[in-house]
Design a protein around this motif. Structure first.
Motif, mmCIF file in Angstrom:
data_model
loop_
_atom_site.group_PDB
_atom_site.id
_atom_site.type_symbol
_atom_site.label_atom_id
_atom_site.label_comp_id
_atom_site.label_asym_id
_atom_site.label_seq_id
_atom_site.Cartn_x
_atom_site.Cartn_y
_atom_site.Cartn_z
ATOM 1 N N LYS A 1 35.451 50.894 44.282
ATOM 2 C CA LYS A 1 34.677 49.921 43.519
ATOM 3 C C LYS A 1 35.311 48.536 43.626
ATOM 4 O O LYS A 1 36.524 48.393 43.639
ATOM 5 N N ARG A 2 34.461 47.524 43.666
ATOM 6 C CA ARG A 2 34.920 46.133 43.787
ATOM 7 C C ARG A 2 34.722 45.397 42.471
ATOM 8 O O ARG A 2 33.836 45.726 41.688
ATOM 9 N N CYS A 3 35.536 44.391 42.258
ATOM 10 C CA CYS A 3 35.443 43.580 41.038
ATOM 11 C C CYS A 3 34.422 42.468 41.305
ATOM 12 O O CYS A 3 34.771 41.304 41.499
ATOM 13 N N THR A 4 33.158 42.856 41.303
ATOM 14 C CA THR A 4 32.082 41.921 41.661
ATOM 15 C C THR A 4 31.874 40.833 40.619
ATOM 16 O O THR A 4 31.375 39.757 40.940
ATOM 17 N N LYS A 5 32.258 41.089 39.371
ATOM 18 C CA LYS A 5 32.070 40.093 38.312
ATOM 19 C C LYS A 5 33.303 39.226 38.101
ATOM 20 O O LYS A 5 33.278 38.301 37.294
ATOM 21 N N CYS A 6 34.379 39.527 38.827
ATOM 22 C CA CYS A 6 35.584 38.701 38.731
ATOM 23 C C CYS A 6 35.321 37.346 39.382
ATOM 24 O O CYS A 6 34.409 37.204 40.197
ATOM 25 N N LYS A 7 36.150 36.386 39.031
ATOM 26 C CA LYS A 7 36.038 35.051 39.595
ATOM 27 C C LYS A 7 37.301 34.721 40.382
ATOM 28 O O LYS A 7 38.307 35.411 40.288
ATOM 29 N N LYS B 1 37.581 37.875 43.005
ATOM 30 C CA LYS B 1 36.166 38.138 43.277
ATOM 31 C C LYS B 1 36.029 39.104 44.445
ATOM 32 O O LYS B 1 36.585 38.894 45.526
ATOM 33 N N ASP B 2 35.321 40.206 44.207
ATOM 34 C CA ASP B 2 35.001 41.229 45.200
ATOM 35 C C ASP B 2 36.210 41.999 45.742
ATOM 36 O O ASP B 2 36.093 42.732 46.726
ATOM 37 N N GLU B 3 37.370 41.852 45.097
ATOM 38 C CA GLU B 3 38.528 42.655 45.485
ATOM 39 C C GLU B 3 38.344 44.079 44.975
ATOM 40 O O GLU B 3 37.674 44.308 43.970
ATOM 41 N N LYS B 4 38.957 45.046 45.685
ATOM 42 C CA LYS B 4 38.919 46.427 45.206
ATOM 43 C C LYS B 4 39.649 46.502 43.874
ATOM 44 O O LYS B 4 40.697 45.868 43.705
ATOM 45 N N GLY C 1 34.758 41.445 34.513
ATOM 46 C CA GLY C 1 35.350 40.289 35.173
ATOM 47 C C GLY C 1 35.967 39.261 34.241
ATOM 48 O O GLY C 1 36.494 38.248 34.693
#
Length: 140
Positions: A63-69, A73-76, A104
């Protein structure tokens, strides 16, 4: 009766290890008591960080951290540094942040070992005057 110096040294070293926050901690889902992941807490350049090294639920490992900034952002999520830039102040680690990889959001944070049980790490995230404290368990 004299206590051998080697025994005193060993007992002192064991006590120091028990009071140390560095190493692996099991994150626990508060509502169910379910173990979710392992976070490794380490020191780098005088600051303290924590990285997710294992997610127990295999289906969530990619899973990726799609809501991170920013750089997260988008890191596993497995491999994400979610605790950042803590400094030691007395018995607490303060002025750091914790990222919630689900939404995020990044929260101001502090952490400290439980007074009754040094194998429990208390981590508190803040939003203004509101806060939430979670408890992680030491992993041998």
């Amino acid at each position: 009766m004299k206590i051998p110096l080697i025994l005193v040294s060993f007992l002192f070293a064991v006590n120091l290890h028990a009071q140390d926050i560095f190493g692996n901690w099991k994150t626990i889902k508060e509502e169910t008591g379910e173990a979710r992941s392992i976070v490794n807490i380490y020191q780098e350049d005088g600051k303290v960080f924590g990285k997710i090294t294992r997610i127990f639920e295999e289906s969530k490992r990619d899973k990726r951290c799609t809501k991170c900034k920013g750089e997260d952002k988008d890191e596993k999520v497995e491999g994400l540094v979610l605790l950042k830039n803590f400094t030691k102040e007395d018995d607490e680690f303060v002025d750091g942040t914790i990222t919630n990889p689900v939404n995020g959001k990044v929260y101001d944070s502090k952490m400290w070992l439980d007074e009754e049980n040094p194998d429990i790490l208390n981590i508190r995230g803040y939003v203004g005057f509101f806060y939430k404290t979670v408890h992680w368990e030491r992993v041998d």
